[in-house]
Write a protein that holds these residues in place. Sequence first.
Motif, short mmCIF file in Angstrom:
data_model
loop_
_atom_site.label_atom_id
_atom_site.label_comp_id
_atom_site.label_asym_id
_atom_site.label_seq_id
_atom_site.Cartn_x
_atom_site.Cartn_y
_atom_site.Cartn_z
N LEU A 213 2.81 0.78 -11.94
CA LEU A 213 1.56 0.84 -11.20
C LEU A 213 0.73 -0.42 -11.43
O LEU A 213 0.19 -1.01 -10.49
N GLN A 214 0.66 -0.87 -12.68
CA GLN A 214 -0.11 -2.08 -13.00
C GLN A 214 0.49 -3.30 -12.32
O GLN A 214 -0.23 -4.12 -11.75
N THR B 277 -0.02 -3.03 -8.51
CA THR B 277 -1.44 -3.22 -8.19
C THR B 277 -1.80 -4.70 -8.22
O THR B 277 -2.54 -5.19 -7.38
N LEU C 68 2.46 1.73 -3.38
CA LEU C 68 1.50 2.25 -4.36
C LEU C 68 1.30 3.75 -4.22
O LEU C 68 0.91 4.42 -5.16
N GLU D 167 0.84 -1.21 0.00
CA GLU D 167 0.00 0.00 0.00
C GLU D 167 0.87 1.25 0.00
O GLU D 167 0.61 2.22 -0.72
N TYR E 141 -0.42 -6.23 -5.14
CA TYR E 141 -1.22 -5.82 -3.98
C TYR E 141 -2.53 -6.62 -3.92
O TYR E 141 -2.90 -7.14 -2.87
N ASN E 142 -3.24 -6.71 -5.06
CA ASN E 142 -4.52 -7.43 -5.09
C ASN E 142 -4.34 -8.89 -4.72
O ASN E 142 -5.16 -9.48 -4.01
N TYR F 232 3.02 5.48 -8.81
CA TYR F 232 1.75 5.91 -9.40
C TYR F 232 1.93 6.79 -10.65
O TYR F 232 0.99 7.03 -11.38
#
Length: 637
Positions: free
Chosen positions: A604-605, A608, A592, A589, A611-612, A598
């Motif tokens: 970022l992709q 992310t 990001l 987090e 993270y997901n 960002y």
Amino acid sequence: MISINNLTFEIGSRALYDEANWHIKPGDKVGLIGANGTGKSTLLRLIVGQYTPTSGTISMAKDLKIGYLNQDLLSYHSDKSILHVAMEAFERQNQLHTEIENLLKKLETDYSDDILNKLSDKQMEFEALDGYSIEFRAHEILAGLGFSEEEQKRPLATFSGGWRMRVMLARILLQTPDILLLDEPTNHMDLPSIKWLENYLQAFEGAIVIVSHDRYFLDRIIKKTVESRKGKLTLYAGNYSFYLEEKMLRSEIQSNQFKNQQAKIKQEERLIERFRAKASKAKMAQSRIKALDKMERVEDVDDDNPTVNFSFKFSKPSGRHVVTLENISKSYPNLEILRNTGGIIEKGDKIALIGANGKGKSTLLRIVAGADSEFEGKSEHGHNVSQTFFAQHQLEALHLENTIISELQAFAPKHTETELRSILGCFLFSGDDAFKKIKVLSGGEKSRVALAKALTADANFLALDEPTNHLDMQSVNILIQALQQYEGTLIVVSHDRYFLDNVANKIWYIEDKEIKEYPGTYQEYEEWNAKREVKPSNKTEKKVVKEEPKKEKTLPSEDNTKLLQKKNKELVTLEAQIASKGQEVKDLEIMLATEEIYSNAVKLQENTRKYNSAKAEYDQLQKKWENLAEEIMDLES
């Protein structure tokens, strides 16, 4: 999206902002924080153009749609229903709806192609703007903010200020702006509405800037924090909890730099004094003096978190039972609040009275405090109970011509001026502030005076109704410290979850028109209640006073004992995995939120996705823990 460059804004001779800079990017979710008086609300007014900067610029795209919620909206008056007021957000759709109605009326007498074509064009545009669902969307948002179907038909003018503010918030949310500027959006909201708003804002795709003293609310929404302090805007790449940790780290570094520099300065000054006396070294001394003058000084760290350093005393302790409620029933016209219920407040209890608006929290608090006598049943104070009742209407009871110190002296004559000045200092009234007249104070300052009065009373029982309203985070922390030190008994109504979690040791709530009790902290109650909503259980819940007979526990068999030991070992292992995965999620987090990530689409992709994936694993581990914990509880029962 919005660029603030070298912003200076002066009020009289005071510079509220001094060459401050900030760039708000698309999709940013930012908490704007700072002590009262540091210019948070002023900055929002500068952004929307209500105020003009003394110097510097605030630039943005011309077509940027801004939704701005502020306390001035309370003055909006309308005799139309709140559903109609909320739907005013759909300006173009409403205009088209009127034009379509007029064209349909004309069609009754005029069947020309011109009318038919116009009607077709208008209907197509109306449908493209999703005009047929706008009423449903308005219903949905008003319901989320706590309005029943029947209430949505009532005129705006019939609602109190806090409820009117919710209607204005609904109208702003329905406008789907590119950026939301929200100034204390949770003021006067109950907990269910705050949670609904949290979920809504988490899913909101535009940018958000929030000014709020509710740290739990901020933590659940924001990804960045901007602190307004000493005329500058400082960015922290995380939520409010991250800001606290990061600021502590920065302060520690700054403090060490200050100490090292001060030691170096003293060393230089000693050398200069020694050299100055010798003619042969005079030139060297002058050179060092010039170097010392040019040195960029590191400031010492200011203490932004004052502590309460006085004790609260009362002349006599209460008996064991502070308040006893028996067979309490309370109704208003067409509304039953309490039905044949009761409860006992015991010495040392610190009770949070929670629930949705309209469930009777404030009514019950007034009954407990003896401020409402129109009810059935019995409310009785115990032996030696001395009480203070704090409610927002008591701000009106302050004597406007009194100074702050004279107001406290008149209320608490047994306290010395030194003691009262010490108390006022803890509530951020230092030095000559104590001699300000009540009439010149802001709402938040009056709240602090009223709270200071309540805590100087010779009372062993406090009843507090929304004491954190109008308080900034610093003042809320001071109140928490004060109530943690308070050795008496208290019951408090508040929607500030951080405050409740740090003050209460019991939870009261009203369910099925009865007082129910949870014997634990607010966070423990929330965790228990979340599980109860998924899988109803009455293991912990109980009606106050009416105790259920205790069941004798049966000893587990040998097989059960071995299985229980095995499950407990699994639980310990699982908790370690959860802690590790939770830290991984937190680290991702933070990553990001960094500009390096960002601002780079590829990074970022990728981050992310990581993270997901980590968040999904974390949620799965949590679910596994809950299932295992339930198995252990079943084995132990």
